[in-house]
Design a protein around this motif. Structure first.
Motif, PDB file in Angstrom:
ATOM      1  N   SER A   1       0.633  -1.299   0.043  1.00 17.47           N
ATOM      2  CA  SER A   1      -0.074  -0.029  -0.155  1.00 17.47           C
ATOM      3  C   SER A   1       0.772   1.211   0.003  1.00 17.47           C
ATOM      4  CB  SER A   1      -0.969  -0.160   1.235  1.00 17.47           C
ATOM      5  OG  SER A   1      -0.336  -0.009   2.543  1.00 17.47           O
ATOM      6  N   ARG A   2       2.143   1.104  -0.186  1.00 20.38           N
ATOM      7  CA  ARG A   2       3.135   2.274   0.172  1.00 20.38           C
ATOM      8  C   ARG A   2       3.196   2.923  -1.203  1.00 20.38           C
ATOM      9  NH1 ARG A   2       8.339   1.957  -0.906  1.00 20.38           N
ATOM     10  NH2 ARG A   2       8.576  -0.111  -0.430  1.00 20.38           N
ATOM     11  N   PRO A   3       2.651   4.459  -1.212  1.00 21.35           N
ATOM     12  CA  PRO A   3       3.172   5.254  -2.341  1.00 21.35           C
ATOM     13  C   PRO A   3       4.332   5.174  -2.789  1.00 21.35           C
ATOM     14  CG  PRO A   3       1.893   6.438  -0.756  1.00 21.35           C
ATOM     15  CD  PRO A   3       2.319   5.340  -0.219  1.00 21.35           C
ATOM     16  N   PHE A   4       4.982   5.199  -4.194  1.00 17.64           N
ATOM     17  CA  PHE A   4       6.444   5.033  -4.582  1.00 17.64           C
ATOM     18  C   PHE A   4       6.356   5.564  -5.819  1.00 17.64           C
ATOM     19  CE2 PHE A   4       9.923   2.437  -6.513  1.00 17.64           C
ATOM     20  CZ  PHE A   4      10.711   2.640  -5.652  1.00 17.64           C
ATOM     21  N   THR A   5       7.459   6.517  -5.917  1.00 19.06           N
ATOM     22  CA  THR A   5       7.900   6.876  -7.319  1.00 19.06           C
ATOM     23  C   THR A   5       9.317   6.192  -7.517  1.00 19.06           C
ATOM     24  OG1 THR A   5       6.526   8.815  -6.926  1.00 19.06           O
ATOM     25  CG2 THR A   5       8.250   8.902  -8.633  1.00 19.06           C
ATOM     26  N   PRO A   6       9.552   5.435  -8.521  1.00 24.51           N
ATOM     27  CA  PRO A   6      10.771   5.003  -8.882  1.00 24.51           C
ATOM     28  C   PRO A   6      11.805   5.937  -9.083  1.00 24.51           C
ATOM     29  CG  PRO A   6       8.902   3.823 -10.124  1.00 24.51           C
ATOM     30  CD  PRO A   6       8.336   5.079  -9.505  1.00 24.51           C
ATOM     31  N   PRO A   7      12.824   5.749  -9.057  1.00 20.49           N
ATOM     32  CA  PRO A   7      14.037   6.539  -9.398  1.00 20.49           C
ATOM     33  C   PRO A   7      14.444   6.976 -10.693  1.00 20.49           C
ATOM     34  CG  PRO A   7      14.968   4.853  -8.128  1.00 20.49           C
ATOM     35  CD  PRO A   7      13.488   4.766  -8.078  1.00 20.49           C
ATOM     36  N   ARG A   8      14.764   8.015 -11.057  1.00 17.98           N
ATOM     37  CA  ARG A   8      15.250   8.359 -12.506  1.00 17.98           C
ATOM     38  C   ARG A   8      16.539   7.403 -12.568  1.00 17.98           C
ATOM     39  NH1 ARG A   8      14.510  13.746 -11.560  1.00 17.98           N
ATOM     40  NH2 ARG A   8      16.494  13.892 -11.620  1.00 17.98           N
ATOM     41  N   PRO A   9      16.984   7.027 -13.707  1.00 20.16           N
ATOM     42  CA  PRO A   9      18.264   6.534 -13.924  1.00 20.16           C
ATOM     43  C   PRO A   9      19.165   7.399 -13.327  1.00 20.16           C
ATOM     44  CG  PRO A   9      17.005   6.149 -15.903  1.00 20.16           C
ATOM     45  CD  PRO A   9      16.272   7.151 -14.963  1.00 20.16           C
TER      46      PRO A   9
ATOM     47  N   ARG B   1      23.999   4.978  -7.736  1.00 24.85           N
ATOM     48  CA  ARG B   1      23.138   5.699  -8.688  1.00 24.85           C
ATOM     49  C   ARG B   1      22.106   4.391  -9.104  1.00 24.85           C
ATOM     50  NH1 ARG B   1      25.661   8.427 -14.130  1.00 24.85           N
ATOM     51  NH2 ARG B   1      25.644   6.566 -14.873  1.00 24.85           N
ATOM     52  N   ALA B   2      20.936   5.097  -9.509  1.00 25.68           N
ATOM     53  CA  ALA B   2      19.847   4.226  -9.917  1.00 25.68           C
ATOM     54  C   ALA B   2      20.094   3.127 -10.962  1.00 25.68           C
ATOM     55  CB  ALA B   2      18.581   4.926 -10.048  1.00 25.68           C
ATOM     56  N   ASP B   3      20.821   3.468 -11.967  1.00 24.11           N
ATOM     57  CA  ASP B   3      21.073   2.845 -13.247  1.00 24.11           C
ATOM     58  C   ASP B   3      22.260   1.742 -13.018  1.00 24.11           C
ATOM     59  OD1 ASP B   3      23.413   4.232 -13.163  1.00 24.11           O
ATOM     60  OD2 ASP B   3      23.259   5.229 -15.057  1.00 24.11           O
ATOM     61  N   GLY B   4      22.581   1.723 -11.616  1.00 21.54           N
ATOM     62  CA  GLY B   4      23.572   0.951 -11.329  1.00 21.54           C
ATOM     63  C   GLY B   4      24.872   1.132 -11.823  1.00 21.54           C
TER      64      GLY B   4
ATOM     65  N   THR C   1      18.597   4.038   9.428  1.00 23.01           N
ATOM     66  CA  THR C   1      18.118   5.303   9.728  1.00 23.01           C
ATOM     67  C   THR C   1      16.944   5.562   8.622  1.00 23.01           C
ATOM     68  OG1 THR C   1      20.116   6.145  10.659  1.00 23.01           O
ATOM     69  CG2 THR C   1      18.213   7.823  10.115  1.00 23.01           C
ATOM     70  N   ALA C   2      17.357   5.560   7.400  1.00 21.59           N
ATOM     71  CA  ALA C   2      16.263   5.390   6.347  1.00 21.59           C
ATOM     72  C   ALA C   2      17.064   5.093   5.177  1.00 21.59           C
ATOM     73  CB  ALA C   2      15.700   6.849   6.213  1.00 21.59           C
ATOM     74  N   ALA C   3      16.125   5.312   4.004  1.00 20.25           N
ATOM     75  CA  ALA C   3      16.882   5.268   2.562  1.00 20.25           C
ATOM     76  C   ALA C   3      15.862   6.137   1.787  1.00 20.25           C
ATOM     77  CB  ALA C   3      16.549   3.789   2.251  1.00 20.25           C
ATOM     78  N   GLY C   4      16.561   6.763   0.848  1.00 22.80           N
ATOM     79  CA  GLY C   4      15.790   7.794  -0.109  1.00 22.80           C
ATOM     80  C   GLY C   4      16.335   8.087  -1.161  1.00 22.80           C
ATOM     81  N   ILE C   5      15.694   8.719  -2.012  1.00 19.58           N
ATOM     82  CA  ILE C   5      16.212   9.202  -3.291  1.00 19.58           C
ATOM     83  C   ILE C   5      16.695  10.357  -3.406  1.00 19.58           C
ATOM     84  CG2 ILE C   5      15.756   9.589  -5.887  1.00 19.58           C
ATOM     85  CD1 ILE C   5      13.584   7.382  -5.256  1.00 19.58           C
ATOM     86  N   VAL C   6      18.080  10.786  -3.843  1.00 21.47           N
ATOM     87  CA  VAL C   6      18.609  12.271  -3.943  1.00 21.47           C
ATOM     88  C   VAL C   6      19.083  12.472  -5.363  1.00 21.47           C
ATOM     89  CG1 VAL C   6      19.292  12.160  -1.612  1.00 21.47           C
ATOM     90  CG2 VAL C   6      20.889  11.544  -3.249  1.00 21.47           C
ATOM     91  N   ASP C   7      19.323  13.685  -5.922  1.00 20.62           N
ATOM     92  CA  ASP C   7      19.850  13.860  -7.236  1.00 20.62           C
ATOM     93  C   ASP C   7      21.379  13.853  -7.460  1.00 20.62           C
ATOM     94  OD1 ASP C   7      17.299  14.397  -7.929  1.00 20.62           O
ATOM     95  OD2 ASP C   7      17.237  16.554  -7.394  1.00 20.62           O
ATOM     96  N   GLU C   8      22.022  13.968  -6.529  1.00 12.42           N
ATOM     97  CA  GLU C   8      23.435  13.989  -6.500  1.00 12.42           C
ATOM     98  C   GLU C   8      24.025  12.995  -5.134  1.00 12.42           C
ATOM     99  OE1 GLU C   8      24.763  17.981  -6.319  1.00 12.42           O
ATOM    100  OE2 GLU C   8      23.795  18.551  -8.111  1.00 12.42           O
ATOM    101  N   PRO C   9      25.369  12.612  -5.547  1.00  9.30           N
ATOM    102  CA  PRO C   9      25.958  11.822  -4.487  1.00  9.30           C
ATOM    103  C   PRO C   9      26.550  12.953  -3.401  1.00  9.30           C
ATOM    104  CG  PRO C   9      27.283  11.927  -6.363  1.00  9.30           C
ATOM    105  CD  PRO C   9      25.923  12.346  -6.703  1.00  9.30           C
TER     106      PRO C   9
END
Length: 335
Positions: free
Chosen positions: A108-116, A151-154, A322-330
């Motif tokens: 049930s969790r809302p989720f937006t996949p990361p961009r590559p 990075r999301a593209d691996g 602590t958590a896990a999230g999506i960011v735009d830059e390392p």
């Protein structure tokens, strides 16, 4: 070689700095583990594949953030969410019920996949012995903080080195996989997922070793990654199907947070546990406790220093993501 041996060898070279994450590379429990930094991926000789260390004693190899990605994470004021519509409010009675609720929550969790081109950032806090080497025979303990970016593209990874963000272009192939495309492609049927896990580990269902390695592998995937909801739900449902997974504690402590602890016995003397939020059923972390006395032999260049005896009831490790999230830059953390 078991995971205690792996951790004891690793501690001898573990840096105390909070800003330098480390990566443990393992070749399953019966093969000598190899330890390396979380930069260029450690590769196995002549194999070209790094098998990620599994089990609660490999918790020293992770990453993290300031905002939880799981449903029921943290609000803007820093307090954890406590309301999850559609799930019963009463405490769980057993591990199966806890895992059912965790799967339903993930679904049930809302989720937006990361961009590559985006990065998955994680932070993990490990409470373990102050000893630089040797098994965990009791306190005093220390807390180690590990942070990392993938990075999301691996294709790239990053870490802090000498106070600066260092990017590595080689991500490497791992078992289990760490890149988002491979994780998103995992089977979402729990039976199919377990078949995949057994195949990856070179195991067949029906053996205690196979079951334990499967439980450890699923924990590694949960711990180190940001997962699509259906994949996370499938992991919880696959755990439910493994024999020997039991509810340990309905009021465990995950570094100051209430938690449900459930797990399996490993090697006859360790209890390796996954901890879930008791209201949101989000993944919180892991802990390992000795359930009976155990003598372990030394390994490495100084076997006498690495040998020891562990009493029943000794906390081996307490790991909290602590958590896990999506960011735009390392180098960037979520807020």
């Amino acid at each position: 070689m078991n995971e205690l041996d792996t951790l004891r060898r690793m501690r001898a070279s573990l840096a105390e700095s909070e800003s330098e994450p480390v990566r443990l590379a393992g070749v399953r429990s019966q093969v000598t583990a190899r330890f390396g930094e979380r930069g260029p991926r450690v590769r196995l000789p002549r194999m070209g594949v790094r098998i990620v260390a599994v089990g609660a004693l490999a918790v020293t190899i992770a990453a993290g953030v300031t905002v939880a990605q799981n449903l029921g994470g943290v609000e803007d004021n820093g307090h954890r969410r406590t309301v999850l519509p559609g799930l019963p409010a009463d405490p769980v009675a057993n591990a199966a019920q806890a895992l059912d609720r965790a799967a339903a929550a993930a679904d049930s969790r809302p989720f937006t996949p990361p961009r590559p081109d985006q990065w998955i950032y994680t932070e993990i806090r490990l409470r373990t012995t102050v000893k630089e080497s040797g098994g965990v025979t009791g306190g005093p303990y220390r807390t180690i903080v590990m942070r990392a970016w993938k990075r999301a593209d691996g294709k790239k990874s990053a870490r802090i080195e000498n106070g600066q963000v260092k990017i590595f272009n080689e991500f490497g192939r791992t078992i289990p996989p760490e890149d988002y495309p491979s994780l998103a492609a995992l089977p979402t049927d729990p039976d199919a997922l377990l078949r995949w896990v057994y195949a990856q580990n070179g195991e067949k269902p029906g053996s205690e070793g196979g079951y334990q390695l499967a439980f450890q592998t699923l924990r590694v995937i949960l711990r180190e990654n940001l997962l699509p909801p259906r994949t996370e739900a499938a992991i919880f449902r696959a755990m439910k199907k493994l024999p020997g997974v039991t509810l340990v504690d309905n009021s465990a402590d995950a570094a100051g947070r209430p938690a449900i602890a459930l797990g399996r016995i490993a090697e006859g003397w360790l209890h390796e546990e996954v901890m879930l939020d008791p209201k949101s059923y989000a993944y919180l972390g892991e802990r390992t406790i000795s359930i009976k006395g155990h003598t372990f032999k030394g390994v490495g260049d100084n076997p006498k220093a690495l040998a020891g005896y562990v009493k029943k009831g000794v906390l081996q490790n307490l790991m909290v993501r602590t958590a896990a999230g999506i960011v735009d830059e390392p180098g960037q953390r979520t807020s």
